[in-house]
Each structure stands twice: as C-alpha cells, then as structure tokens.
Design a protein around this motif. Structure first.
Motif, PDB file in Angstrom:
ATOM      1  N   LYS A 120      -6.338   1.511  -5.322  1.00 53.89           N
ATOM      2  CA  LYS A 120      -5.946   0.888  -4.063  1.00 53.89           C
ATOM      3  C   LYS A 120      -5.989   1.884  -2.914  1.00 53.89           C
ATOM      4  O   LYS A 120      -6.508   1.597  -1.837  1.00 53.89           O
ATOM      5  CB  LYS A 120      -4.535   0.306  -4.176  1.00 53.89           C
ATOM      6  N   GLU A 128      -4.500   2.065 -11.254  1.00 54.90           N
ATOM      7  CA  GLU A 128      -4.588   0.958 -10.295  1.00 54.90           C
ATOM      8  C   GLU A 128      -4.091   1.393  -8.916  1.00 54.90           C
ATOM      9  O   GLU A 128      -4.689   1.045  -7.893  1.00 54.90           O
ATOM     10  CB  GLU A 128      -3.769  -0.241 -10.798  1.00 54.90           C
ATOM     11  N   ASP A 129      -3.013   2.156  -8.869  1.00 58.52           N
ATOM     12  CA  ASP A 129      -2.502   2.673  -7.598  1.00 58.52           C
ATOM     13  C   ASP A 129      -3.527   3.579  -6.935  1.00 58.52           C
ATOM     14  O   ASP A 129      -3.756   3.504  -5.729  1.00 58.52           O
ATOM     15  CB  ASP A 129      -1.205   3.469  -7.809  1.00 58.52           C
ATOM     16  N   LEU A 139       0.821  -1.210   0.000  1.00 60.62           N
ATOM     17  CA  LEU A 139       0.000   0.000   0.000  1.00 60.62           C
ATOM     18  C   LEU A 139       0.852   1.256   0.000  1.00 60.62           C
ATOM     19  O   LEU A 139       0.467   2.262  -0.582  1.00 60.62           O
ATOM     20  CB  LEU A 139      -0.939   0.017   1.205  1.00 60.62           C
ATOM     21  N   PHE A 153      -3.725  -5.283   0.002  1.00 64.55           N
ATOM     22  CA  PHE A 153      -4.500  -5.315  -1.242  1.00 64.55           C
ATOM     23  C   PHE A 153      -3.730  -6.075  -2.290  1.00 64.55           C
ATOM     24  O   PHE A 153      -3.459  -5.738  -3.347  1.00 64.55           O
ATOM     25  CB  PHE A 153      -4.867  -3.907  -1.700  1.00 64.55           C
TER      26      PHE A 153
END
Length: 191
Positions: free
Chosen positions: A25, A21-22, A6, A191
C-alpha cells in the motif's frame, strides 16, 4: 475521528512492524506520487523552453497582481510593470520586487498535485478537482502575500530579505499546503 487507512501502514513501516500488504500500500502510494511528480516536472521543464509559456505565464502575472493588490491600502501609488521575463512591482515610484518565473509557485503546485494524484480514485472527480483548485488558489494567494511581505521587509530591513525569501517563506508556503493536504486525507480511508 477516523484514522486514514494509509497512515496505519506508514506508521507500521516506520516502526518496522509492517506486513507485506502494508508495504504494498505504501509503495503503491509512493510510486503513483513519484510518477506524477516526474511527469509534471518534465512537462513543466519542457514548457519553460517553449515560447508558449513565456507568452502566457499567468501564474507569475497573478502573483504580481495579488502582491500589488495587497499594497494598495498601504501606498498612494503602486503598480506592476511587465519586463522581459517577469514583472516589476513598484510602490510609490520605487522598485520593490521583481517577480520572475521562479517566484510563481509552480514548484509547490507540482508537489501539491503529486500528493493529490493518488487520492483521485478515492475522492472522485468532483471532490478531487474542487480540492485541487482550492489548493492551487491557496498557493497563489500565499505567494502573493509572500511577495507583498518581502516588499514590506525590503522597505524597512533590506538585509533580511534574502534569508526570508529563501527559507522562512518557503517553509510557510510548503507548511500551509501540507496542513491543507493533511486535513483532506485525515477524513478519508485510502486504498
């Protein structure tokens, strides 16, 4: 030492180099944490209005008793006396501290539980509950020490109590919990 997965997306978001995508999350983590905080805060505010919580405020009682326990080696007589909404800590016949509902640590406990809530799927029930219980017990002990130290400060320098009550000890309590939280998450991929 492995860097938690994370922290990489958070660092990328802060440096404005994050992929979609980052961002997802980080957003998912923040949404779960924020939702948990809102639910726990709402539940806490609702319970404050009920007679049930005023009759069964175990955290305020525990903080008062811990502060009294810490005073035992330093005084010949100390005690905790119940008041209408809180407890009075008396040392050698002198009232030193009032431990009310706002002193019991519910705010920092809710913050801690909110930080821990997104970690539940990764840790599993047993590890998660053990880390939460250790965190809540840590909050209680630190709060008991805080009341004890404020009482000592009141005996010697009463003019410094207000500032230390509002700022110094608040930073210490939240700092200790954040350090504990950091120790938990630095060992696990998220995650």
């Amino acid at each position: 030492m492995q860097t938690p997965l994370l922290w990489k997306p958070i660092r990328k978001c802060l440096l404005l180099k994050a992929t979609m995508e980052d961002r997802k999350k980080v957003l998912r983590f923040l949404l779960v944490m924020g939702l948990c905080y809102a639910l726990l805060s709402g539940l806490h505010e609702w319970l404050k209005t009920t007679a049930f919580l005023s009759q069964l405020d175990l955290m305020t009682y525990a903080v008062s008793q811990l502060a009294n326990f810490f005073f035992q080696p330093f005084s010949q007589s100390s005690g905790v006396f119940p008041l209408w909404e809180g407890y009075l800590l008396s040392v050698e016949g002198r009232a030193l501290a009032y431990v009310g509902y706002t002193c019991n640590g519910w705010g920092v406990t809710i913050s801690f539980l909110s930080l821990m809530s997104p970690l539940f799927p990764e840790l599993g029930f047993r590890k998660w509950i053990s880390k939460v219980l250790l965190g809540v017990c840590t909050i209680l002990v630190i709060n008991g020490l805080r009341v004890f130290l404020l009482g000592l400060l009141y005996k010697s320098h009463p003019e410094l109590v207000e500032f230390n009550h509002k700022f110094t000890f608040t930073v210490i309590v939240y700092g200790a919990i954040l350090l504990y939280y950091y120790r938990i998450i630095r060992r696990m991929p998220l995650f």
